[in-house]
Write an enzyme that holds these catalytic residues in place. Structure first.
Site, mmCIF file in Angstrom:
data_model
loop_
_atom_site.group_PDB
_atom_site.id
_atom_site.type_symbol
_atom_site.label_atom_id
_atom_site.label_comp_id
_atom_site.label_asym_id
_atom_site.label_seq_id
_atom_site.Cartn_x
_atom_site.Cartn_y
_atom_site.Cartn_z
ATOM 1 N N LYS A 33 0.840 -1.208 0.000
ATOM 2 C CA LYS A 33 0.000 0.000 0.000
ATOM 3 C C LYS A 33 0.877 1.262 0.000
ATOM 4 O O LYS A 33 2.085 1.177 0.193
ATOM 5 C CB LYS A 33 -0.917 -0.010 1.225
ATOM 6 C CG LYS A 33 -1.843 -1.231 1.265
ATOM 7 C CD LYS A 33 -2.663 -1.356 -0.003
ATOM 8 C CE LYS A 33 -3.771 -2.399 0.063
ATOM 9 N NZ LYS A 33 -3.324 -3.787 0.214
HETATM 10 C C1 LIG Z 1 -9.723 -2.974 -1.599
HETATM 11 C C2 LIG Z 1 -9.163 -3.754 -0.454
HETATM 12 N N1 LIG Z 1 -9.903 -3.909 0.647
HETATM 13 C C3 LIG Z 1 -9.453 -4.589 1.708
HETATM 14 C C4 LIG Z 1 -8.197 -5.156 1.709
HETATM 15 C C5 LIG Z 1 -7.764 -5.966 2.886
HETATM 16 O O1 LIG Z 1 -6.644 -5.454 3.530
HETATM 17 P P1 LIG Z 1 -5.635 -6.401 4.327
HETATM 18 O O2 LIG Z 1 -4.800 -7.124 3.329
HETATM 19 O O3 LIG Z 1 -4.834 -5.451 5.158
HETATM 20 O O4 LIG Z 1 -6.459 -7.324 5.149
HETATM 21 C C6 LIG Z 1 -7.376 -5.003 0.592
HETATM 22 C C7 LIG Z 1 -6.024 -5.588 0.593
HETATM 23 O O5 LIG Z 1 -5.241 -5.484 -0.295
HETATM 24 C C8 LIG Z 1 -7.866 -4.303 -0.533
HETATM 25 O O6 LIG Z 1 -7.136 -4.150 -1.635
#
Ligand SMILES: Cc1ncc(COP(=O)(O)O)c(C=O)c1O
Length: 373
Positions: free
Chosen positions: A183
């Site tokens: 990110k």
């Molecule tokens: C659009 C979106 N929502 C939620 C998430 C979930 O995040 P995490 O990987 O920190 O659980 C991601 C992860 O890449 C994502 O791209």
């Protein structure tokens, strides 16, 4: 030949200094002082009053869904083309995901389909900004007002992106971010929930901490939550990263512009490239995606990049085609042609902040060679 990964984070600011402070002071759990500081500074950066830091973005969605009172039998409208986290949070809460297709230009959810999916059971819309351009959220906010629906804004991929000049993540009743290392800023693993509503913020704090009663006797619980706490170590990283976000955003934009310029010839060969901008924003290129004219063409190019030690990642696989959801009886016979096209033909190139110019040039030159340019 050097391996070029799809992502490497940049950790050249105060990361080590703040982490060292955690170690020397012994504050390594979720009780440390960096948590509050990170919550305050990140929420102020986005423009929301309250921030609740958690263990990852998926956890943030679980909490957001529950904090808004979404539960058994409620319907929640969301895009089919995204990561599984939003749909998973809705399904595990006992609610029903209702899907919309995406656009072939900005790859975001197709806003014009939403109103037709609203029923008496609809409780919320999860707006997910994907790959670097914001969803056209204003018409969705109007629908939410008209039909009295809640908005969860999933801004996991768009830290610092704006929509008509206002930061993504400040539009939802609740919004969430992920800080996974691919990110725009990272805490290793991590996430945050933002809101302007104090009661919702307090509810999120409780849900992330096993629903301990803030005032009550310790270890006596009246409802179930999760241990989704962020550690002081993660918040230390996040704080150092937040200090650098402007330079990270400009580095991502430069990366995107470089690929745009060098790879624009692919458009004449039937490829889709990310849009440089929409009516509301300039792209911040969370990742630089390519959509090939056919699956065969995609596989050929990916193989060639792999042989040259260049990693790629496929695009998201649609929610209505997930085996687990089919097994659970969701989305029977539903089809969303745009999302299916992107999922089958799309992949992304190395897009991390830690990439050197030489790496980018090698990626481009391998693609040019493959296409005989
Ligand atoms: C659009 C979106 N929502 C939620 C998430 C979930 O995040 P995490 O990987 O920190 O659980 C991601 C992860 O890449 C994502 O791209």
């Amino acid at each position: 030949m050097k391996f070029i990964p799809v992502n490497t984070p940049l950790l050249n600011g105060n990361e080590l200094k703040y982490l060292t402070e955690c170690i020397t002071t012994g504050w390594i759990s979720s009780e440390g002082p960096f948590i509050k500081e990170f919550e305050t500074k990140f929420s102020a950066y986005i423009g929301q009053k309250y921030g609740v830091a958690v263990s990852n973005g998926s956890a943030a969605l679980d909490i957001a869904v529950k904090a808004l009172g979404i539960g058994t039998g409620d319907e929640v409208i969301m895009p089919t083309f995204t990561i599984i986290s939003p749909a998973q949070s809705v399904v595990t809460a006992g609610a029903i995901p209702v899907l919309v297709d995406c656009s072939l230009t900005d790859w975001n959810m197709n806003v014009t389909e939403i109103e037709g999916k609203i029923t008496a059971k609809t409780k919320a819309i999860i707006v997910v900004h994907v790959y670097g351009l914001p969803v056209d959220i204003e018409p969705i906010l109007s629908l939410a007002k008209k039909y009295n629906l809640k908005i969860i804004e999933d801004a996991a991929e768009v830290h610092g992106q704006t929509y008509n000049g206002q930061k993504c993540g400040c539009f939802g009743d609740v919004s969430i971010f992920s800080f996974y290392p691919n990110k725009h800023i990272t805490t290793g693993e991590g996430g945050i929930i933002l809101t302007n509503n104090q009661a919702i913020a307090e509810r999120c704090q409780k849900l992330r901490n096993l629903c301990f009663e803030p005032e009550g006797p310790r270890f006596v619980h009246y409802e179930l939550g999760w241990n989704y706490r962020m550690t002081n170590l993660q918040a230390a990283l996040g704080l150092a990263q937040l200090e650098q976000i402007d330079s990270f955003l400009s580095k991502k934009r430069q990366l995107g512009e470089f690929y745009q310029k060098e790879l624009s010839f692919l458009k004449d060969e039937g490829f889709l490239l990310p849009e440089k901008s929409s009516a509301q924003a300039e792209n911040i290129y969370w990742v630089f995606g390519l959509v090939a004219p056919s699956e065969k063409e995609k596989e050929g190019l990916i193989d060639c990049l792999n042989q040259n030690k260049i990693a790629t990642r496929p695009f998201f696989w649609c929610m209505h085609e997930q085996p687990i959801f089919k097994q659970m009886g969701f989305f029977e016979k539903e089809s969303f042609p745009n999302a299916e096209k992107l999922a089958r033909r799309g992949f992304y190139l190395p897009s991390g902040l830690g990439l050197e110019n030489d790496d980018l040039e090698r990626v481009v030159s391998v693609i040019k060679q493959y296409k005989g340019k």
